[in-house]
Scaffold this active site. Structure first.
Site, short mmCIF file in Angstrom:
data_model
loop_
_atom_site.label_atom_id
_atom_site.label_comp_id
_atom_site.label_asym_id
_atom_site.label_seq_id
_atom_site.Cartn_x
_atom_site.Cartn_y
_atom_site.Cartn_z
N ASN A 11 -11.23 -5.29 -0.45
CA ASN A 11 -11.30 -4.06 -1.23
C ASN A 11 -9.87 -3.58 -1.46
O ASN A 11 -9.22 -3.08 -0.54
CB ASN A 11 -12.11 -3.01 -0.47
CG ASN A 11 -12.13 -1.66 -1.17
OD1 ASN A 11 -11.77 -1.55 -2.34
ND2 ASN A 11 -12.56 -0.64 -0.45
N GLU A 100 -14.45 6.53 1.73
CA GLU A 100 -13.50 7.29 0.92
C GLU A 100 -14.18 7.93 -0.28
O GLU A 100 -13.76 9.00 -0.74
CB GLU A 100 -12.34 6.37 0.49
CG GLU A 100 -11.45 6.01 1.66
CD GLU A 100 -10.72 4.69 1.51
OE1 GLU A 100 -10.05 4.30 2.49
OE2 GLU A 100 -10.81 4.05 0.44
N GLU A 168 -18.36 0.24 8.52
CA GLU A 168 -16.95 0.55 8.65
C GLU A 168 -16.78 1.87 9.40
O GLU A 168 -17.01 2.95 8.83
CB GLU A 168 -16.30 0.69 7.27
CG GLU A 168 -16.22 -0.60 6.48
CD GLU A 168 -15.25 -0.49 5.32
OE1 GLU A 168 -14.36 -1.34 5.21
OE2 GLU A 168 -15.36 0.47 4.54
N GLY A 174 -7.72 1.61 8.09
CA GLY A 174 -6.31 1.82 7.81
C GLY A 174 -5.51 2.42 8.93
O GLY A 174 -4.33 2.76 8.75
N GLY A 235 -9.58 -4.09 3.85
CA GLY A 235 -8.80 -3.21 3.00
C GLY A 235 -7.39 -3.72 2.81
O GLY A 235 -7.14 -4.68 2.10
#
Length: 252
Positions: A11, A100, A168, A174, A235
């Site tokens: 992603n 997100e 996730e 992150g 990510g």
């Protein structure tokens, strides 16, 4: 269940200008030059790169997907992208319900389900994301959050062919932090139980469950070996071909 083919999906989020196509080319070369992995590979670039990435990935084992879609049919909806548009341009899947999107755009479970249904109608595989925040984890609500999101976000018509679940933990995305292998096993095991109870043995055991959240080459092998982990949603580490191929190595 041994016939679920793993998927390693990248992603790219809101990253990548036209020059980033070099990373796609490098990944395709790495896949061609090394032993074929026992997994599927997909990249979801930003909308601006979908068309050139579909063209560049033609003839390679790399599938291209979208990062989001509208739940609405084409029409007067400025700034939105219909699922059928993604399919028309050559995408094969679409991510829906990423944390997100849930946080930044206040997407609810109901909206995520509608997006997944739109993806199905367009002939796309819906990658439905679920996961708890750090406060929810600290309150020991992980399993309650995950099961609630599963119930509300996954369409009744989900099958192993049209739906993938991606767990996730929001606090790990992150951040460089990851849950332990035992933690991942507990959550993925619960997800599997819920899917089997809702959809029956065949569909429930056939649906793939990806893990996402600071997956890197250094930890991919351990995480991908966990029971009921059928691949990864990656990510930042998917932006560089060498890093992403290092994660794919878990299936070589």
């Amino acid at each position: 269940m041994t016939d679920r083919r793993p998927l390693v999906a990248g992603n790219w989020k809101m990253n990548g200008l036209s020059a980033a196509a070099a990373e796609l080319d490098a990944l395709a070369k790495a896949l061609a030059d090394r032993p074929a992995p026992a997994c599927d590979v997909m990249i979801a670039p930003p909308f601006t790169l979908l068309a050139p990435f579909v063209a560049a990935a033609s003839g390679t084992p790399i599938a291209i997907g979208g990062q989001d879609c509208s739940h609405l049919e084409p029409g007067a909806h400025t700034g939105d992208i219909a699922a059928v548009m993604l399919r028309d341009i050559g995408a094969t899947s679409v991510i829906v319900g990423h944390s997100e999107r849930r946080q930044d755009h206040h997407e609810t479970d109901d909206l995520v389900r509608l997006k997944a249904e739109a993806a199905h109608e367009a002939g796309l595989v819906a990658i439905v994301c679920i996961g708890e925040t750090e406060p929810e984890r600290d309150r020991d609500q992980t399993l309650n959050v995950v099961t609630t999101q599963l119930a509300g976000s996954v369409p009744d018509a989900a099958t192993a062919d049209n739906t993938i679940i991606a767990y996730e933990p929001v606090w790990a995305i992150g951040t460089g932090r990851t849950p332990t292998a035992a933690d991942v096993a507990t959550v993925h095991g619960t997800i599997r139980e819920v899917l089997v109870e809702r959809f029956g043995e065949d569909i429930g055991n056939g649906l793939r469950i990806l893990y996402g959240g600071s997956v890197k080459p250094a930890n991919a092998g351990e995480l991908m070996a966990v029971a009921n982990v059928d691949g990864a949603l990656v990510g930042g580490a998917s932006l560089k071909a060498a890093d992403f191929d290092g994660i794919i190595d878990a299936y070589r």
